[in-house]
Design a protein around this motif. Structure first.
Motif: not given
Length: 237
Positions: A27-39, A160-164
């Motif tokens: 849960x504490x991993x760096x989810x918030x900074x992931x790119x669209x490709x990461x997701x 995470x921010x990028x759900x496009x």
């Protein structure tokens, strides 16, 4: 709500087992900074986890064939229409296993062949390792997943921010619906398998899940040396 706070709130009933620490670490991993490709990579990795989850449920059903609560859980996870409809994935009223929903979700967005082969190799390596774990431990893992563990992880992923795009929208639907399925303390999926009472026999399953995630998505690591020393899959053609 931050991922760290989310993890804490979901583990108010913590029993002090080591596997719960691994859940918090995920849960504490760096989810918030992931790119669209990461997701998208996370979705590929979660597909392989969803296969393993279904197998855990099948194992539990085989070990306890007369358990009515597990039968009810089975009805909500396999051959079910509770994720339907979703554009390009599930027709109105269409029944399927949840890992099939994820498999179809991955087909909504093409990824370069080399990247896809690497993600599949990571996922298959994970499946090989967890399938070697004894059946009783895998059955117990079911309760650790459904009774708070996956809800915490899913809430963290959703920071995470990028759900496009259609793939990530379908994956987001999957995560949000599973939070809904699991979150009711008395009627949710967790309540249907809580009696299995997990302990640290499930630790290797959670550890392998975390390892698979970080291997496929190095940006999840807050240790920038790990990211710098690892060639991110999604940066390759």
């Amino acid at each position: 709500m931050t991922s760290q706070n989310t993890a804490a709130s979901a583990h108010d009933h913590s029993t002090g087992f080591d596997y719960e620490q691994v859940i918090d670490e995920i849960c504490e991993l760096n989810w918030v900074d992931l790119t669209q490709a990461d997701l998208i990579n996370v979705a590929w990795i979660y597909y392989h986890f969803s296969v393993q989850f279904r197998e855990c449920l099948e194992i539990a059903r085989n070990l306890y064939p007369d358990d009515q609560r597990l039968l009810e859980l089975d009805r909500g996870e396999r051959d079910t229409d509770n994720l339907s409809p979703w554009p390009g994935v599930a027709a109105v009223g269409e029944r399927m296993h949840h890992d099939e929903f994820m498999r179809r979700t991955l087909a909504l967005n093409a990824v370069p062949e080399e990247r896809r082969f690497k993600l599949q190799a990571i996922g298959q390596g994970y499946l090989t390792k967890v399938r070697a774990i004894d059946p009783n431990s895998r059955a117990l893992a079911l309760a650790s997943y459904e009774d708070g563990g996956l809800e915490s992880v899913f809430r963290s992923i959703l920071t995470a921010q990028h759900w496009e795009g259609p793939l990530l929208q379908a994956f987001k639907h999957f995560l949000a619906e599973h939070i809904r399925f699991n979150s009711d303390p008395d009627l949710g999926h967790g309540a249907l398998c809580r009696h299995l009472t997990p302990d640290d026999r499930v630790l290797p399953l959670w550890a392998e899940f975390k390892k698979m995630l970080v291997e496929a998505v190095p940006h999840l690591s807050k240790d920038r040396r790990v990211v710098a020393d690892t060639m991110a899959i999604n940066d390759r053609p």
